[in-house]
Design an enzyme around this catalytic site. Structure first.
Site, short mmCIF file in Angstrom:
data_model
loop_
_atom_site.label_atom_id
_atom_site.label_comp_id
_atom_site.label_asym_id
_atom_site.label_seq_id
_atom_site.Cartn_x
_atom_site.Cartn_y
_atom_site.Cartn_z
N ASP A 109 0.84 -1.20 0.00
CA ASP A 109 0.00 0.00 0.00
C ASP A 109 0.88 1.25 0.00
O ASP A 109 0.58 2.24 -0.66
CB ASP A 109 -0.90 0.02 1.24
N SER A 138 -34.52 -6.26 -20.73
CA SER A 138 -34.53 -7.06 -19.51
C SER A 138 -34.77 -8.52 -19.90
O SER A 138 -34.70 -8.86 -21.08
CB SER A 138 -35.57 -6.54 -18.53
N GLU A 169 -24.43 -17.19 -15.38
CA GLU A 169 -23.79 -16.15 -14.56
C GLU A 169 -24.72 -15.82 -13.41
O GLU A 169 -25.92 -16.03 -13.50
CB GLU A 169 -23.61 -14.87 -15.40
N LYS A 193 -27.11 -13.51 -11.35
CA LYS A 193 -27.92 -12.36 -11.72
C LYS A 193 -27.77 -11.36 -10.58
O LYS A 193 -28.39 -11.50 -9.52
CB LYS A 193 -29.38 -12.77 -11.91
N ASP A 206 -28.05 -8.45 -8.12
CA ASP A 206 -29.17 -7.61 -7.72
C ASP A 206 -28.64 -6.22 -7.38
O ASP A 206 -28.53 -5.84 -6.23
CB ASP A 206 -29.88 -8.23 -6.52
N GLU A 253 -23.20 -4.17 -13.91
CA GLU A 253 -24.05 -3.98 -12.75
C GLU A 253 -23.20 -3.41 -11.61
O GLU A 253 -22.09 -3.86 -11.39
CB GLU A 253 -24.62 -5.35 -12.38
N TYR A 263 -20.63 -7.73 -17.97
CA TYR A 263 -20.91 -9.04 -18.56
C TYR A 263 -21.34 -8.99 -20.01
O TYR A 263 -21.54 -10.03 -20.61
CB TYR A 263 -21.98 -9.79 -17.75
N LYS A 277 -27.47 -18.19 -20.39
CA LYS A 277 -27.32 -17.58 -21.71
C LYS A 277 -26.88 -18.62 -22.73
O LYS A 277 -26.01 -19.45 -22.42
CB LYS A 277 -26.27 -16.45 -21.67
N LYS A 312 -34.79 -17.40 -11.46
CA LYS A 312 -34.92 -16.60 -10.24
C LYS A 312 -34.84 -17.48 -9.00
O LYS A 312 -35.45 -18.54 -8.95
CB LYS A 312 -36.28 -15.90 -10.24
N CYS A 317 -30.83 -2.68 33.06
CA CYS A 317 -30.07 -3.65 32.28
C CYS A 317 -30.70 -5.04 32.45
O CYS A 317 -30.95 -5.47 33.58
CB CYS A 317 -28.62 -3.67 32.76
N CYS A 335 -27.97 -7.17 34.74
CA CYS A 335 -27.62 -6.86 36.13
C CYS A 335 -28.66 -5.99 36.82
O CYS A 335 -28.58 -5.80 38.03
CB CYS A 335 -26.26 -6.17 36.18
N CYS A 394 -25.52 -0.10 29.33
CA CYS A 394 -25.38 -0.48 30.74
C CYS A 394 -23.98 -0.05 31.16
O CYS A 394 -23.00 -0.50 30.58
CB CYS A 394 -25.53 -1.98 30.92
N CYS A 437 -21.15 -5.69 35.33
CA CYS A 437 -22.33 -6.34 34.75
C CYS A 437 -21.95 -7.72 34.21
O CYS A 437 -21.05 -7.85 33.39
CB CYS A 437 -22.90 -5.48 33.63
S1 IVH Z 1 -27.85 -10.21 -19.35
C1 IVH Z 1 -29.99 -8.86 -23.13
N1 IVH Z 1 -26.47 -10.89 -17.24
O1 IVH Z 1 -30.86 -8.37 -14.59
C2 IVH Z 1 -29.14 -9.26 -21.98
N2 IVH Z 1 -28.26 -9.35 -16.95
O2 IVH Z 1 -33.95 -8.51 -16.23
C3 IVH Z 1 -29.87 -9.15 -20.71
N3 IVH Z 1 -28.54 -8.54 -14.66
O3 IVH Z 1 -31.56 -5.38 -15.13
C4 IVH Z 1 -29.03 -8.96 -19.57
N4 IVH Z 1 -26.89 -9.71 -13.78
O4 IVH Z 1 -29.11 -5.80 -16.12
C5 IVH Z 1 -27.49 -10.15 -17.72
N5 IVH Z 1 -25.16 -11.57 -15.44
C6 IVH Z 1 -26.16 -10.83 -15.92
C7 IVH Z 1 -26.93 -9.99 -15.10
C8 IVH Z 1 -27.98 -9.26 -15.66
C9 IVH Z 1 -27.87 -8.84 -13.54
C10 IVH Z 1 -29.70 -7.62 -14.70
C11 IVH Z 1 -29.92 -6.89 -15.98
C12 IVH Z 1 -31.39 -6.53 -15.91
C13 IVH Z 1 -31.95 -7.70 -15.20
C14 IVH Z 1 -32.59 -8.63 -16.19
#
Ligand code: IVH
Length: 676
Positions: free
Chosen positions: A34, A83, A116, A118, A120, A180, A232, A296, A320, A414, A417, A432, A437
């Site tokens: 560092d 989406s 991959e 997904k 959030d 993301e 991605y 995919k 999901k 508390c 005690c 406390c 205690c």
């Molecule tokens: S692929 C056309 N890969 O999830 C390609 N989406 O409804 C579509 N998301 O908000 C997206 N991780 O941005 C893809 N590994 C991932 C993802 C991903 C999160 C999000 C995406 C979108 C929602 C899909």
């Protein structure tokens, strides 16, 4: 330095700094310290101060530069940011596959797949022109997003210039990448703890925290939030880019973008479905919140041919995970007392299953949060959990109230005690302050034995020792006799001897451990190491003024004052005298290495699978205490896979495929001896 030379040197420094931050943040494999890194940045700053004309927008010194904005400009995306269609179980996944198989020409070879996580978080769209990061936008409605360039620039893992490694592939003239932004679960917990400590409201979940942080008008605030980026896909590019999803991930990684560690490739749909089902149970191992997986079709030409329907591409589907929340009833509230006296409320719930785990207790954070969310005993509430984070009560369902619910008020005495509880106006904490205690002592004993590596002293034993009156402070442990232990429930010869041996062995712990184990607020192992470096004996630290302590790099005035106050209390002075009599190390030995940067496992990343001889959290703490890091899944960045009994097959297979060395527990320990 003359101008030409300064320009060349600045350019070289920028390249080096970008490469080292990539190694540090993205690869988790720094190759310099560092201090060396800071020296490079300081040198660049120095040159830029002398020659302001040399400052470039992709300079690492310019990550936080933009002033607060009034609002965000709209940005039109170069292609729709679509989406995904979703599947929630195996049948729906197979149904998706049936639908698309019918659309593909019969002569097509069977597809392969990439799966991959997904993430959030928040979708972002990043534009690069001639390798420079020029624009970054949120998804918005998929057509038009908001310009958050200045905020995105503050993310340490976002490349300002590609390729990050000058030897990497050349960047296309124009490249738009999709990814993301999120907050890692651990960072989320500390962010919230910090917000609560300063009297602000905590974020409801990591996603809100990431969104709130990215949509800050002031980039300075964003810069302080622990945001991470994962990329991605390529939205559009001038020039050719790879034609399979796997190759896209490799290509992005080669340019210096962070990509998901956990991406997996499959040739058969059955294997994809097995993996998806297995991941439901293993989602807690992910270091971030994922609401599912994205399956995919690997071949992007096939994906393109499949087209999209209703704004959702057919060539990919979101698998999901079940929702990580449930509704249940608050039956009671329990107050517990921490090591330093802080009182925290926990909701006792009617047991409910959340994604396969039975939950009967949930955090209520603190009394401000209870008041703000108006949570009452008897309420039906939404309870959430994410990863291995403690479940928490998100809030009551107001419509379900009967009128018999009772408000939750802070205790005036508390719970352990019975002494009065202290609370200052304007502060969140209820404390406390009774020096003797028993609940505080139990917590301190647990902390002391963890820090001193005393085995066999968990909560139950700590409670027994305190209740029996044989231990009144942690140093009393060193006077325990076998007879005293045998009088406790559940102690036979062997157990008593083992505990005594472990206590005796802890006398050899170095000074920095002893200092940590004292439990001074704000003095964890890192701060203790800094203190021991500056004051090599407790006698010297004890005499230091707050100013002298605050002068130590890495320490602030508040911790310094806490330390001085701690030593000023007669009770603590007596404790130190006892420590000395017990023969514990109160100064550094000439052989002791106290610099935090050179621990035996520094810079190494471990993954654990299977059951070990100790609880996994203990092994993780043990590795962390030696400078190592434990992550959830095996990737190219994993240095060792540690294997216990009944290990997970996929981790082992992945480690084998990647050539990651596999260790058993014994060899893990020998590793520290060899390195240390
Ligand atoms: S692929 C056309 N890969 O999830 C390609 N989406 O409804 C579509 N998301 O908000 C997206 N991780 O941005 C893809 N590994 C991932 C993802 C991903 C999160 C999000 C995406 C979108 C929602 C899909």
């Amino acid at each position: 330095m003359e101008l030409t030379h300064a320009r060349q040197r600045a350019e070289r420094l920028r390249e080096e700094i970008a490469l080292h931050s990539y190694r540090y943040y993205v690869l988790n494999r720094p190759t310099i310290s560092d201090g060396q890194f800071d020296a490079l940045v300081d040198e660049l700053r120095e040159i830029e101060r002398a020659y302001p004309g040399l400052i470039t927008s992709d300079s690492p010194t310019q990550r936080v530069g933009a002033p607060p904005a009034d609002g965000f400009q709209k940005v039109e995306h170069p292609a729709p940011i679509l989406s995904l269609d979703k599947a929630t179980n195996r049948e729906e996944l197979l149904a998706w596959h049936d639908r698309i198989s019918k659309l593909l020409p019969a002569e097509y070879p069977p597809p392969s797949y990439v799966v991959e996580p997904k993430f959030d978080g928040l979708t972002v769209v990043l534009h690069y022109r001639d390798g420079q990061f020029v624009l970054g936008a949120t998804r918005g409605d998929g057509q038009v997003g908001e310009d958050v360039t200045a905020n995105l620039r503050t993310l340490p893992t976002l490349p300002l210039r590609i390729p990050v490694d000058p030897e990497g592939p050349a960047a296309p003239a124009y490249l738009v990448v999709r990814g993301e932004v999120l907050i890692l679960l651990r960072a989320f917990e500390s962010l919230n703890a910090g917000l609560v400590a300063e009297g602000s409201a905590p974020f409801a979940n990591p996603r809100n925290a990431a969104a709130g942080s990215l949509r800050q008008l002031d980039p300075q605030v964003t810069a302080q939030r622990p945001l991470r980026l994962y990329t991605y896909s390529i939205v559009t590019a001038e020039g050719t880019t790879p034609s399979t999803q796997q190759a896209i991930l490799d290509y992005l990684a080669g340019l210096g973008f962070p990509i998901p560690d956990e991406a997996a490739a499959f040739d058969r749909l059955e294997a994809v479905a097995d993996y998806c089902e297995a991941m439901v149970a293993r989602r807690a191992e992910l270091p971030y919140e994922a609401d599912g997986l994205v399956v995919k079709i690997d071949d992007l030409t096939t994906q393109a041919e499949l087209g999209s329907v209703g704004g959702r591409p057919r060539g990919a589907v979101a698998y999901k995970f079940p929702a990580q929340e449930a509704v249940t009833k608050v039956e009671a509230v329990e107050f517990s007392v921490g090591r330093t006296g802080g009182i925290t409320p926990t909701a006792l719930l009617a047991p409910v299953s959340i994604a396969g785990v039975t939950v009967s207790r949930a955090s209520l954070h603190n009394f401000d949060v209870i008041a703000e969310r108006d949570i009452r005993v008897g309420d039906r509430v939404v309870v959430k959990r994410a990863g291995d984070v403690i479940p928490y009560v998100a809030g009551p369902i107001l419509e379900a109230r009967s009128g018999n619910e009772r408000p939750i008020t802070p205790p005036s005495a508390c719970p352990s005690c019975g002494e009065p509880v202290a609370h200052s106006e304007g502060e969140i904490a209820y404390t406390c302050i009774n020096a003797v205690c028993p609940a505080q002592l139990v917590q301190h004993l647990i902390y002391f034995s963890k820090t001193m590596e005393i085995e066999g002293l968990g909560e139950a034993t700590a409670e027994q020792l305190v209740e029996a009156g044989v231990v009144r402070d942690p140093v009393d442990l060193y006077d325990l006799t076998k007879e005293e232990l045998l009088r406790l429930d559940g102690f036979a010869d062997r157990k008593a001897e083992n505990l005594l041996a472990s206590i005796a062995a802890s006398r050899d712990q170095p000074f920095s451990r002893v200092l940590t184990a004292l439990g001074i607020r704000g003095v964890g192992s890192t701060v203790a190491a800094l203190l021991v470096n500056a004051f090599d004996a407790l006698a010297r630290l004890r005499q230091a003024s707050a100013e002298e302590i605050a002068a130590v790099e890495g320490l602030g005035p508040i911790t310094a004052q806490t330390i001085v106050d701690w030593f000023a209390r007669p009770k603590h002075q007596a404790l130190i005298d006892k420590l000395r009599r017990a023969g514990l190390a109160l100064e550094t030995l000439p052989t002791e290495d106290v610099s935090p940067g050179t621990q035996p496992l520094s810079g190494l990343t471990f993954v654990i699978t299977g059951t070990l001889s100790r609880p996994r959290s203990e092994v993780e703490a043990w590795i962390a205490a030696r400078g190592g890091k434990v992550t959830g899944s095996v990737s190219g960045r994993t240095d060792y896979l540690v294997v216990g009994e009944e290990p997970g097959g996929s981790k082992i297979r992945r480690a084998e495929a990647l050539g990651t060395p596999i260790l058993d527990e014994d060899r893990l320990e020998r590793l520290t001896e060899a390195a240390g």
